[in-house]
Design a protein around this motif. Structure first.
Motif, short mmCIF file in Angstrom:
data_model
loop_
_atom_site.label_atom_id
_atom_site.label_comp_id
_atom_site.label_asym_id
_atom_site.label_seq_id
_atom_site.Cartn_x
_atom_site.Cartn_y
_atom_site.Cartn_z
N TRP A 169 2.65 -2.82 9.25
CA TRP A 169 3.13 -2.26 7.99
C TRP A 169 4.58 -1.82 8.13
O TRP A 169 4.94 -1.13 9.09
CB TRP A 169 2.26 -1.09 7.56
CG TRP A 169 0.86 -1.51 7.21
CD1 TRP A 169 -0.24 -1.47 8.01
CD2 TRP A 169 0.43 -2.07 5.97
NE1 TRP A 169 -1.34 -1.96 7.35
CE2 TRP A 169 -0.95 -2.33 6.09
CE3 TRP A 169 1.07 -2.36 4.78
CZ2 TRP A 169 -1.70 -2.88 5.05
CZ3 TRP A 169 0.33 -2.91 3.74
CH2 TRP A 169 -1.04 -3.16 3.87
N GLN A 226 -7.28 7.35 3.15
CA GLN A 226 -5.90 7.83 3.04
C GLN A 226 -4.99 6.98 2.17
O GLN A 226 -3.98 7.48 1.66
CB GLN A 226 -5.27 7.91 4.44
CG GLN A 226 -5.96 8.87 5.39
CD GLN A 226 -5.20 8.99 6.70
OE1 GLN A 226 -3.98 8.93 6.74
NE2 GLN A 226 -5.94 9.14 7.79
N TYR A 227 -5.32 5.70 1.98
CA TYR A 227 -4.34 4.79 1.40
C TYR A 227 -4.76 4.25 0.04
O TYR A 227 -5.95 4.15 -0.28
CB TYR A 227 -4.10 3.61 2.34
CG TYR A 227 -3.40 4.00 3.62
CD1 TYR A 227 -2.02 4.11 3.68
CD2 TYR A 227 -4.13 4.27 4.78
CE1 TYR A 227 -1.37 4.48 4.84
CE2 TYR A 227 -3.50 4.64 5.95
CZ TYR A 227 -2.12 4.75 5.98
OH TYR A 227 -1.48 5.12 7.13
N TYR A 238 -4.18 0.83 -2.03
CA TYR A 238 -3.75 -0.56 -1.96
C TYR A 238 -3.57 -1.08 -3.39
O TYR A 238 -4.50 -1.04 -4.18
CB TYR A 238 -4.77 -1.42 -1.22
CG TYR A 238 -4.74 -1.28 0.29
CD1 TYR A 238 -4.78 -0.03 0.90
CD2 TYR A 238 -4.68 -2.39 1.12
CE1 TYR A 238 -4.77 0.11 2.28
CE2 TYR A 238 -4.66 -2.27 2.51
CZ TYR A 238 -4.71 -1.01 3.08
OH TYR A 238 -4.69 -0.87 4.44
N LYS A 273 -10.79 3.11 4.60
CA LYS A 273 -9.43 3.63 4.72
C LYS A 273 -8.70 3.73 3.40
O LYS A 273 -7.62 4.32 3.34
CB LYS A 273 -8.61 2.73 5.67
CG LYS A 273 -8.97 2.84 7.13
CD LYS A 273 -8.31 1.75 7.95
CE LYS A 273 -6.82 1.65 7.74
NZ LYS A 273 -6.20 0.57 8.56
N CYS A 274 -9.26 3.16 2.34
CA CYS A 274 -8.44 3.05 1.13
C CYS A 274 -9.27 2.90 -0.14
O CYS A 274 -10.47 2.61 -0.10
CB CYS A 274 -7.51 1.84 1.24
SG CYS A 274 -8.35 0.25 1.05
N SER A 297 6.19 3.23 -0.37
CA SER A 297 5.22 2.15 -0.18
C SER A 297 5.56 1.32 1.06
O SER A 297 6.68 1.37 1.58
CB SER A 297 5.18 1.25 -1.41
OG SER A 297 6.46 0.77 -1.73
N ARG A 336 0.84 -1.20 0.00
CA ARG A 336 0.00 0.00 0.00
C ARG A 336 0.87 1.25 0.00
O ARG A 336 2.08 1.20 0.24
CB ARG A 336 -0.94 0.02 1.21
CG ARG A 336 -0.27 0.39 2.52
CD ARG A 336 -1.28 0.51 3.66
NE ARG A 336 -0.64 1.00 4.88
CZ ARG A 336 -1.27 1.18 6.04
NH1 ARG A 336 -2.56 0.88 6.14
NH2 ARG A 336 -0.63 1.64 7.10
N LYS A 357 0.51 5.59 1.14
CA LYS A 357 -0.27 6.71 1.68
C LYS A 357 -0.29 7.80 0.62
O LYS A 357 0.75 8.34 0.24
CB LYS A 357 0.34 7.22 2.98
CG LYS A 357 -0.57 8.20 3.72
CD LYS A 357 -0.05 8.52 5.10
CE LYS A 357 -1.03 9.40 5.86
NZ LYS A 357 -0.55 9.71 7.24
#
Length: 641
Positions: free
Chosen positions: A501, A468-469, A471, A427-428, A491, A96, A98
């Motif tokens: 992570w 925020q992320y 993937y 979140k992603c 990453s 992933r 950010k």
């Protein structure tokens, strides 16, 4: 009876993440498919060496799927799978990025600029394909022409620059990519053996002064590449590193043989696989003392057109005045209006135009047979989804499109050119697959779509701060063509044991040496270096290194469709061998069980099984809890039918 209804009611409202309540986001219902073995689409070993645990999801909340992603799971349609990282042939690490920290590389910036020029009409593309003509592509292209006059006393053809330097640069990038492809072909065939990332090729233009000295016969040396020297040096360094590892004898022997390849031998191996490249470019490709050289095969009055990554030859009877007129047309401003570009985000559903593009992509890019690219297989793979859609709200917790599964369409002048299949979660944005028009391969739509998806996250984070992320799916370090995912920096990779992570740059040196690594064993020092925790590193060094395989890229993006008929369920004793942190049996009391329409805690139905059935049931449940975790096992419904 009243007590049973009370338990059923409590269980029915306990699905979803967030402390036992999901805020009306639905409930997850899964069926355990057990641990499975199948053939591997990456290393093509032929044996059933790919080992994973599978779940079939009847429904899945976006919160629960987010939690599953953060434990190394991924979905193909409604089928969820998680590799057994210690035992599978090609360990797959979740990767992933950010979005707010993303820094594009030079290559990624070039991709964006190339697309911008294409949309503005300043990137000239010449092709006979009708689909490009429909996009109002300019017929001219920047060209490099041989001057009709010879140099005094030399009799050598010179190259006339059309004045657009970046066009020549684009063609050199194309040649560099083709050499990289040749390297991969040689790795897969075993002619070059490598378990680490090899350097990228860089083709350079030969200046006229050197060209005169190196030209052979009537040919002119145009471009050259020294990748063979870089590969030879990398293989020598690898052999030195391997000598310090307690690797198997066969593995050490193979790396030693690879390290003995000289630059001259490597260049000859690569050029022997370049026949197709030479034919498509109208250039002669030969090895010369370790260099890969590209020679012009044209006569003095010919010219070579650079565009869309190919070179085409014009008529040799064109006069000098006609040459000038052609060059002016090729390098001048394009005619017509700019192209209209749209990115459309729609909920996952069957669309025949999308399916037609997918079929074309699979047949041409992946060489699938027509009988394997059917509407039903497409729907199972990329349309069907267990995710419960969450509509947008006004409190800033859900983006304007909502949460769920989507198809992101890329449209130019009303024509669909690419589709990104994505899941948008709390979140992603999770990228699942991308397919694109093979006629537009020169646009690098895979890289471009990733940049657009990262941009989408950054824009929507303003309205949904939890998003925020980005993937990118699974990352397989031993698969060279998956290395592009790590190019989106900075990453992180998910530790397969503790689900922490870890920055990619820290663990890359260790992944260069072995396929399976407990990533969280490595701590970051203040000076940016990384050191292993002594006790875990000693254990990992004593582990035997698996035999590397000839890995090939399977665009899933990333993962080919998983066919349940091509898998074997393992016995309970085999499945119980998975290594986890804290391998003692879990407390099954609050595990949520679905039986027909009832949802009950296991502690409330345990007495309904006799001792033999209870022992079997609990062994299955223990395996399930190990792969999904205690918290999710108490939130998702474990369906018994």
């Amino acid at each position: 009876m009243a007590e049973a209804k009370k338990v059923r009611s409590e269980a029915s409202t306990s699905g979803g993440a967030g402390g036992g309540g999901n805020g009306g986001r639905g409930v997850s219902v899964v069926m355990d498919c057990g641990r499975r073995k199948s053939t591997c689409g990456y290393c093509k070993s032929g044996a059933r060496t790919s080992i994973s645990h599978g779940l079939w999801a009847h429904s899945l909340t976006v919160d629960d799927y987010q939690a599953l992603l953060d434990r190394g799971w991924r979905r193909s349609g409604s089928f969820l799978y998680k590799p057994d990282m210690e035992k599978t042939c090609c360990p797959s690490y979740t990767i992933r990025l950010k979005a707010s920290d993303f820094v594009p590389s030079k290559e990624q910036t070039r991709v964006s600029k190339r697309m911008k020029r294409f949309l503005d009409g300043t990137l000239d593309v010449k092709t006979s394909d009708k689909s490009i003509d429909e996009l109002n592509t300019s017929g001219g292209s920047c060209s490099i022409a041989h001057n009709s006059e010879t140099s005094s006393g030399a009799g050598e053809s010179s190259v006339v620059d059309c004045g657009v330097k970046d066009k020549t640069d684009e063609f050199m990038h194309f040649l560099s990519d083709q050499i990289d492809n040749m390297v991969q072909v040689c790795i897969r065939s075993g002619e070059i053996s490598s378990d680490i990332q090899l350097p990228k090729a860089s083709v350079k233009k030969v200046v006229p002064a050197k060209r005169k000295l190196q030209a052979e016969k009537s040919e002119a040396l145009i471009f050259t590449c020294n990748i063979a020297f870089q590969i030879a040096a990398t293989l020598r360094r690898l052999n030195k590193d391997v000598e310090h590892l307690k690797s198997s004898e066969s593995c050490s022997g193979r790396n030693k043989n690879s390290s003995e390849l000289s630059p001259k031998m490597i260049a000859e191996i690569l050029t022997s696989n370049s026949k197709q490249l030479a034919e498509s470019c109208c250039l002669s490709v030969r090895a010369c003392n370790g260099h890969i050289n590209f020679y012009s095969t044209m006569q003095q009055a010919d010219f070579v057109e650079v565009g869309r990554g190919t070179i085409s030859k014009s008529s040799p009877t064109v006069s000098a005045s006609n040459d000038d007129r052609h060059l002016k047309k090729s390098c001048g401003a394009p005619q017509g209006q700019k192209r209209k570009f749209e990115i459309r985000l729609k909920r996952s559903s069957f669309d025949y135009e999308e399916y037609s593009l997918y079929r074309k992509y699979q047949l041409i890019v992946h060489n699938d047979t027509p009988d394997h690219v059917t509407e039903s297989s497409y729907k199972r793979f990329l349309v069907d989804t267990p995710l419960v859609h969450i509509p947008p709200n006004d409190n800033g917790t859900v983006p304007s499109c909502g949460f769920g599964s989507f198809h992101q369409q890329y449209v130019v002048d009303g024509k669909l050119i690419a589709v990104g299949v994505v899941d948008i979660l709390p979140k992603c944005l999770s990228s699942k697959y991308l397919f694109w028009d093979p006629d537009l391969a020169f646009l690098s739509l895979g890289k471009y779509s990733a940049l657009e998806e990262i941009r989408w996250i950054s824009e929507n984070q303003v309205h949904c701060p939890s998003l925020q992320y980005y993937y990118l799916g699974y990352y397989i370090h031993s698969c060279n063509k998956m290395r592009y995912k790590a190019a989106y920096q900075p990453s992180e990779l998910l530790c397969p044991l503790r689900y922490q992570w870890v920055p990619y740059d820290i663990v890359k040196p260790f992944l260069d040496k072995r396929k399976y690594v407990v990533l969280s064993d490595f701590a970051t020092l203040q000076n940016g270096e990384s050191l292993p925790l002594d006790n875990h590193m000693e254990k990992q060094q004593n582990d035997s290194i698996q035999e590397p395989s000839n890995d090939v890229f399977v665009d899933e993006d990333d993962m080919a469709e998983i066919d349940s008929e091509d898998s074997d369920n393992e016995t309970d004793s085999e499945a119980s061998g998975a290594t986890t942190v804290g391998s003692e049996d879990a407390d099954l009391s609050n595990l949520l069980i679905g039986l027909k329409e009832a949802r009950l805690r296991y502690k409330d139905i345990r007495h309904a099984f006799d001792s033999s059935h209870r022992e079997y049931m609990e062994s299955q449940l223990q395996s399930y809890v190990r792969v999904v975790g205690t918290e999710l096992s108490e939130q998702m419904v474990y369906s018994l039918g």
